[in-house]
Design an enzyme around this catalytic site. Sequence first.
Site, short mmCIF file in Angstrom:
data_model
loop_
_atom_site.label_atom_id
_atom_site.label_comp_id
_atom_site.label_asym_id
_atom_site.label_seq_id
_atom_site.Cartn_x
_atom_site.Cartn_y
_atom_site.Cartn_z
N SER A 100 16.74 23.96 5.84
CA SER A 100 17.81 23.34 5.06
C SER A 100 17.23 22.31 4.09
CB SER A 100 18.86 22.76 6.01
OG SER A 100 20.06 22.47 5.33
N HIS A 132 21.53 28.40 3.73
CA HIS A 132 22.78 28.72 4.43
C HIS A 132 23.67 29.62 3.56
CE1 HIS A 132 21.34 25.71 7.12
NE2 HIS A 132 21.57 24.71 6.28
#
Length: 246
Positions: free
Chosen positions: A134, A170
Amino acid sequence: MASKSPTILATSGGYKPGARTRLEFNKLVHYAVDLSGVTGRAPRIAHLGTASGDQRWFNSEISEAGNVAGFRLTHLNLFSMPNVGNIEEYLLGQDVVWVNGGSVVNLLAVWRAHELDAIFRRVWQAGVVLAGVSAGSICWFRGGTTDSFGPELRAVSNGLALLPYDNGVHYDSEAARRPLVHRLVAAGTLGETHCTDDGVGLLYRGTQLVEAVTETPGKAAYRVTLAASDGSTAEVVEERLDPTEL
């Protein structure tokens, strides 16, 4: 032990529920260790939790995951002061650097305050494998999309730029991610953008994307670019990159 060439593994994964602990390292973290080429001893892993403020409770859980995996895992904490005297020397002594998620905007600000932007370039060039999830993926690129500013996703454009692309994380689990990447590429805010579904990682040797890998079957990576369609207009093109299953 250093990798044979500068290596980055940028991911949207790396963790799984533990058998006796809350979490364990999943296949992407183990792949990062494999990329380092270390043999004959416990791999040395540096965990950076800067993006979440170096939360000690999470450090403890990462330490447990490291013990389960058989790693020699330590933490580089920057709050409230660095916990090592020489950051560059510490990082150069690692096989893998693993950067956790959180606020990439805050991470980049704190790193620059401690001159980690320059340090990481030298560590990368020395062959220490740089990896993360991330925010720990976006940081290695020019920029990407982030919720660091609030619930509405926005662009971030001041990444370390070790890789000359932008990054989307994501991509399959947060509905706003894909359309925002497309809009930002169309507007020229982002350039060529490399994106990962949850559980997928992108391997770079130097600045070259050489492989997509996954710890989760059925997931994918994507290359999003702006391409001329009829010689006068341009359109956003999304290319699916089918990953190798780890």
